[in-house]
Design an enzyme around this catalytic site. Structure first.
Site, mmCIF file in Angstrom:
data_model
loop_
_atom_site.group_PDB
_atom_site.id
_atom_site.type_symbol
_atom_site.label_atom_id
_atom_site.label_comp_id
_atom_site.label_asym_id
_atom_site.label_seq_id
_atom_site.Cartn_x
_atom_site.Cartn_y
_atom_site.Cartn_z
ATOM 1 N N GLU A 161 0.899 -2.211 12.278
ATOM 2 C CA GLU A 161 1.128 -3.657 12.259
ATOM 3 C C GLU A 161 1.359 -4.241 13.652
ATOM 4 O OE1 GLU A 161 4.139 -4.310 9.283
ATOM 5 O OE2 GLU A 161 2.934 -3.308 7.763
ATOM 6 N N LYS A 217 3.059 0.679 15.959
ATOM 7 C CA LYS A 217 4.270 0.586 15.153
ATOM 8 C C LYS A 217 4.397 1.814 14.266
ATOM 9 C CE LYS A 217 6.581 -2.489 11.836
ATOM 10 N NZ LYS A 217 6.353 -3.495 10.794
ATOM 11 N N GLN A 218 3.285 2.225 13.688
ATOM 12 C CA GLN A 218 3.318 3.293 12.703
ATOM 13 C C GLN A 218 1.978 4.016 12.704
ATOM 14 O OE1 GLN A 218 2.938 -0.538 10.575
ATOM 15 N NE2 GLN A 218 3.531 0.837 8.929
ATOM 16 N N TRP A 276 0.824 -1.215 0.000
ATOM 17 C CA TRP A 276 0.000 0.000 0.000
ATOM 18 C C TRP A 276 0.853 1.258 0.000
ATOM 19 C CZ3 TRP A 276 -1.079 3.166 4.652
ATOM 20 C CH2 TRP A 276 -0.215 2.884 5.708
ATOM 21 N N ASP A 277 2.135 1.091 0.302
ATOM 22 C CA ASP A 277 3.068 2.222 0.275
ATOM 23 C C ASP A 277 2.904 3.030 -1.010
ATOM 24 O OD1 ASP A 277 3.989 -0.030 1.708
ATOM 25 O OD2 ASP A 277 6.044 0.722 1.718
#
Lengths: 781, 781
Positions: free
Chosen positions: B488, B592-593, B361-362
């Site tokens: 994640e 995580k992000q 998806w980046d």
């Protein structure tokens, strides 16, 4: 769903009168013999044809790597798989120049009977060779419940109508070729030729083979000896190779003349002991067997089983199939656990390679309740095995960032072998199930020595797990997030009611026992502060409740999930896990196996009667029973909430799981927990037995078909007989001290003399709940 | 956390003046050249020493089985891994009788420069052989942005102070030996010798090699040709084998004399075309390159890049490191996407084998926003690639029991390659991210043709996914249960706010576009009822809110979970996924992000300013940034809520991810999304750019260090320049029709003539939030 079994319905035996080559795998499982140490599948004496050849020793496994497409920290790297050890069952026969093989020639008569009272598997065959020669073969096989390393066979050949030259080859066969497993992940990985030869030697009528497994490094010795009835024409010889030992006798038989052979087999295995030591161990056992002799072994076995049935029998009047099934189940539960002594009781016992031979929570939750009230020492042994594996459970907890002991989801040695953590490691409830089995055993037996050693230790380390796994939220509630409950169609959910209630019980019991033995608790580092923290967590345990719906969600948020599209699911799409992704199963309301309903059985007092009734109705509509660990529990609660006919149907499903091969995988081994579930459905279900703080309570009530149910139980130092009819129940002390029971909420004292009798009130028939379309238990005709 | 990079800080180039053999892998990644079709790592000309040799063709991969310890229905069975194709970069040099190898002899001078305006990687080395002979080597390398199948090298050797006999071997090398990957699961699985030779042939100064991959069956042709400057002593020869083609020139050089060689390399590959066709394709490209000549290729490259920078440049005054980093990032984003044309833009571009060369998806969420406003046709190409993979996404959705398209979590060809579904397949948001990129592209470009073809199709099939993935609960709320959001360290949760808001946007936009093109929508089976069901689901979308805490939980129940023990976590235990089990990460509050914070960026209007401030503060305390896809988003929202210094720190972390090797894995390839994130942090962060229904809005505000920020953007048919200082912002139309923008909530019309200028109000400095201990972004000196 139910296929009619091909066995005659008899109260004390399982009889097969036709040999179905296509269902050989199933019959090998149901006719399996074992004692918890040795397991022999019911393979034909001559080895072939077979479904799956199988000889197992509890604890003998091979290691194999567990692969991951994307590995994660803490994923177990090594799996364990039960292996087929040296086969001591094989007795081949040559009739003139034709090998005796039922795929050829004509079978003129076939019968096999497993007798639950003698513990013998007896066989009679009459066969005509392709060359037209007739022979009768009779054999009887046993795995001794008294001499745990010993099995024996008597084998007899009779010439029928003409003179015959017969050759009998009695063998030990290592590294048998076994059929490759199909794609079903539940079947064991096949390990080819797992045994490395180490030593082989022969004696006049016998031999010994010693092997070692390649990776796990276990040494296995198998020894055999023979006694043969003297005949004028008889000749004997012995050959011995690395993977094969063979004792051969030949004779010329006149019509009506018989050649009779007794074969004694003994096994020994060890991880630590040397090759001479392991060989000597097998030979010692063999010598003992030979000295006891066949008749002696048979007598011992009968005495052992007479004692067992006197303590454990369940009589069912009005339903001959259930009568047979509960005894069949009790017999196999006994075989699975009787002499495990320091080893696990696997989900399949020692009857097949299903689930890789692993033990699960099945043992503590389904098998041990039966053993606790019938063969209590075997229940204690099973829990001592768990205690022996504490080092691994402590290490695993540490690896997962937890305190205490995280017992494995599936294992042979105690190491976690689960390769899919959402449905494995995350099912932490296994540790509470162990604690529950501990308190049940203590309550049933009053075994103080066990309580203050094994029991205390297991309770402490499991309580520590829960204390570290859960946490208090801002409202002071103790929550256990991100775990998997019994239902394998949900995973990684918050506050699974079953888990939280079982953890609560675990924490409470640990605190109580630690308080009872403060010095011993302190040896494990438990001070009063730690015990207090367990009580506090238990008291604050969060149990989600959906007050709008008036039911308990299985886990937080469960009742807000979409309901599975049962109407759009075809019969062929069951079991769902083979046709739908876990992703979809997890996020919808669909239940593989009793979860909240099991909580209502095991933590009965945590629910009101009204909640039980509503919860049961709700979960019935969602439960598909893609697991064999469900029907018995549904029977228990169906009976409690008054759906007696439904309870009877679930009872039948649990009872006939293997006899009817309901899940089409009995060939891989018996569903030992479901077999135990027959007893649970009868005793906890129809007799309504529960245990609260060591006191047994009964709320008996029979479905229409069953006219009488009598249950024998071992309770503390006493034996109790509970006999239920449609109108009344009687509680009778067979021997031992007076017992204090509850009949519904009424205290009942059962002492010497006449039984205590109570009338059973009729209850109004209420509309039973519906199950998902096509998933109702089958009503037998 | 930040290590000082070893590169000189220059506005338009990346210069290395020392060769660090221990960081070769990193420098090979940052000096990689590519055009989206061909990727060449910055390996030294002579091939060795190396970190990781790498030549890649977008879409050339090998299949490999994905193993599972316990397989589940729907687990992808085949993985895909980018492979190292025939290396056309190698030019070996022999100086008298010593091979030119920087591990031996003495390096007297080394410089490599990657020039962002010329697109050339230039190298100068002066070296003394072990025998004391000095030589100067100059080379320049390019991968053409104009001729997509072509790369070229000019290579020059000069004898320094004595007569030298030099041998230059210019090669094509297939099946190079590559170092084995370490245990880190994020590094690509090494595939040894993936190319099977099919054809090899030479020409006077060149050769062609054709290979095929064993399982995926892709045919790859590599061809080379050479031009060499005439010298009296020069001799040439060509050799050609299955895996090696070599063009050799020898010459005797006098001191100061130079031998200069131009090498042209061309690639062709195909899944369908025959060996002669693929070979001819490479040879055709090669001929074109030779005819263009080195100088022509250089001129084309410069012109291409001049045009790019005129449309895309970002000027940063006051922070030279950031100035360099954003151009470095833009250059590599261009290289990753410019000529991908029908293939994916992988997470690492074509700079290394990290993540197996997969696209995630980046692409849509981080890379396409940059391309959309700078190289819009490349953004459209990337989305056309997604559209080309629709058949596989439709099939995957069907397999998962869903409607519409389930785009893969990771892939090369469009097939799902994720081997751990809780962090892969369950992250359905990728499909909404694609839809978001579609609407962003349409809004930015007004590309009607795209909208009614690719755009419509992608929106329809993703909307269908969401409609079938979610469901209405008893209160009428539309819920999406059991999915994984961007973070994640959480998985399989209900109502992830990011996912639900992105799905809402997806459903709404699909309904709007279907309404705009009803006939075309009907061709895809979309009637007014279906579109209405999308609008209804979007309107009823459930967005959980914790009103007690005044914040949005990332997913249902998130804020009730235990907070990660940050104080008890040591610096060495990051990234957490390598030191703690997913089980534990998932059930605790640790991020995580950016997840909820990313939702506040991409669905800005769904949150009030106060919610944004409180949410940002809350999630800052939980976010550990174990992913490179976080810092830029945190910069964006930090800037929006007024923490400008913190925004600057996060900007720097995103910007220096690879230049500073902050995650210690730049050797595996560049973090293309983080490079794009530098632009995002500057443009969406400091310039405060958002897009609402096709209108660009700006809320610019600079941190103290940056005195001026100028951004060039392509918007519809116009070019816009936004220039921000501490006090004011100016909006200037460079060319094209008048634009209508928003400055804060004020409508601004930007037409020909003088820029529109607005003053920037100072805001009070508020206390910035805290990050988990040790996880604050590093403040540069």
């Amino acid at each position: 769903m139910i296929q009619h079994p091909s066995y005659a319905v008899e109260p004390w035996s399982l009889r097969e009168t036709e040999l179905g080559l296509e269902v050989l795998g199933q019959s090998e499982s149901v006719f399996a013999l074992g004692n918890g140490h040795i397991g022999w599948r019911g393979n034909l004496d001559e080895g072939e044809p077979h479904g799956l050849p199988g000889s197992y020793l509890n604890g003998v496994y091979e290691s194999r790597p567990l692969p991951y497409a994307e590995a994660g920290y803490g994923d177990p790297e090594a799996g364990q798989t039960v292996i087929n050890v040296t086969n001591g069952k094989v007795i081949r026969l040559m009739v003139d120049d034709s090998p005796f093989d039922l795929r050829y020639g004509r079978c003129l008569g076939h019968e096999r009977v497993l007798d639950f009272r003698t513990g013998l598997l007896e066989r009679q065959v009459e066969w005509e060779s392709p060359a037209g020669k007739r022979v009768k073969v009779r054999s009887a096989r046993m795995v001794s419940l008294v001499q745990r390393s010993v099995a024996a066979i008597v084998y007899e050949v009779e010439a029928v109508d003409s003179e015959l030259w017969v050759v009998i080859q009695s063998e030990l066969v290592a590294n048998e070729e076994i059929p490759r497993a199909a794609g079903d992940p539940r079947a064991a990985a096949v390990l080819e030729a797992p045994l490395r030869p180490e030593e082989h030697s022969s004696r006049p009528a016998g031999a010994v083979l010693v092997h070692q497994t390649a990776v796990s490094g276990l040494r296995v010795a198998a020894a055999m000896d023979h006694q043969v009835q003297a005949l004028p024409s008889l000749k004997e010889s012995v050959e011995c190779f690395e993977d094969l030992a063979r004792y051969t006798v030949t004779a010329m038989l006149q019509p009506g003349e018989r050649l009779r052979l007794v074969k004694y087999v003994a096994y020994g295995w060890s991880q630590a002991r040397s090759e001479p030591a392991v060989r000597a161990q097998a030979e010692a056992a063999l010598t003992g067997a030979v000295q006891t002799g066949w008749d002696g072994l048979v007598a011992e076995q009968r005495a052992y089983l007479d004692d067992f049935w006197a303590r454990a029998d369940v009589e069912v009047e009005g339903d001959a199939e259930i009568q047979q099934a509960v005894r069949f189940g009790l017999f196999h539960v006994l075989q699975a656990g009787a002499r495990a002594e320091g080893r696990a009781i696997p989900a399949k016992g020692l009857t097949g390679t299903g689930y890789d031979g692993h033990a699960f929570w099945d043992t503590e939750t389904f098998v041990l309740p039966v053993l606790t009230y019938t063969v209590p020492h075997a229940a204690a042994d099973a829990l001592r095995w768990r205690c022996d594996t504490l080092p691994q459970a402590l290490e695993r907890a540490g690896q997962l960032g937890l305190k205490g002991a995280a017992f494995p989801w599936r294992t042979i040695t105690g190491a976690e072998c689960s390769g899919y953590w959402p449905a494995g490691t995350a099912a932490f409830h296994v540790s509470a199930d162990i604690a529950d089995a501990v308190t049940r055993y203590i309550g049933a037996t009053g075994d103080v020595e066990f309580e203050k050693t094994t029991g205390l230790e297991l309770l402490i380390h499991t309580a520590r797990l829960w204390r570290s796994l859960g946490h208090h939220d801002s409202q002071g509630r103790f929550r256990i997030d991100g775990v998997t409950g019994p239902d394998e169609y949900s995973a990684i959910a918050d506050n699974n009611v079953y888990t939280n209630l079982m953890a609560q019980h675990n924490l409470t019991c640990a605190a109580v026992v630690a308080e009872r033995y403060p010095d011993r608790a302190l040896e494990h580092g438990v001070d009063v502060e730690e015990a207090a923290s367990w009580r506090d967590a238990a008291a604050a345990m969060y149990v989600p409740y959906d007050s709008a719906a008036g039911i308990h969600p299985q886990s937080d948020g469960f009742t807000t999930h979409e309901t599975w599209d049962f109407a759009g699911t075809t019969p062929e799409q069951y079991p769902l896990l083979l046709h739908f992704p876990y992703f979809d199963l997890y996020r919808k309301q669909v239940v593989k196996q009793a979860d909240l309903v099991l909580a209502m059985h095991l933590r009965s007092a945590a629910f009101t009667d009204e909640q039980k009734a509503r919860n049961f109705d709700y979960y019935e509509t969602l439960t598909v029973r893609d697991s064999s660990l469900s029907a018995c529990t549904q029977a228990v609660i169906a009976a409690e909430v008054g759906h007696l006919q439904l309870a009877g149907d679930y009872l039948a499903e649990a009872a006939l799981m293997d006899l009817g091969d309901l899940e089409h995988n009995t060939r891989d081994g018996l569903h030992v927990a479901s077999l135990a579930g027959t007893w649970i459905a009868l005793v906890a279900g129809l007799a309504g037995m529960r245990e609260h703080d060591g006191t047994l309570c009964f709320k008996p009530r029979l479905p229409a078909d069953i006219t009488r149910l009598a249950v024998n139980l071992c309770v503390r130092e006493s034996r109790l007989r509970v006999e239920v009819t449609a109108e009344a129940v009687s509680y009778q002390l067979i021997d031992g001290p007076t017992l204090h029971l509850l009949h519904h909420d009424e205290a009942v004292e059962v002492g010497e003399g006449a039984p205590v009798t109570r009338r059973i009130a009729r209850i109004p028939v209420s509309t039973p709940p519906r199950q998902p379309v096509g998933r109702a238990p089958v009503r037998r005709e």
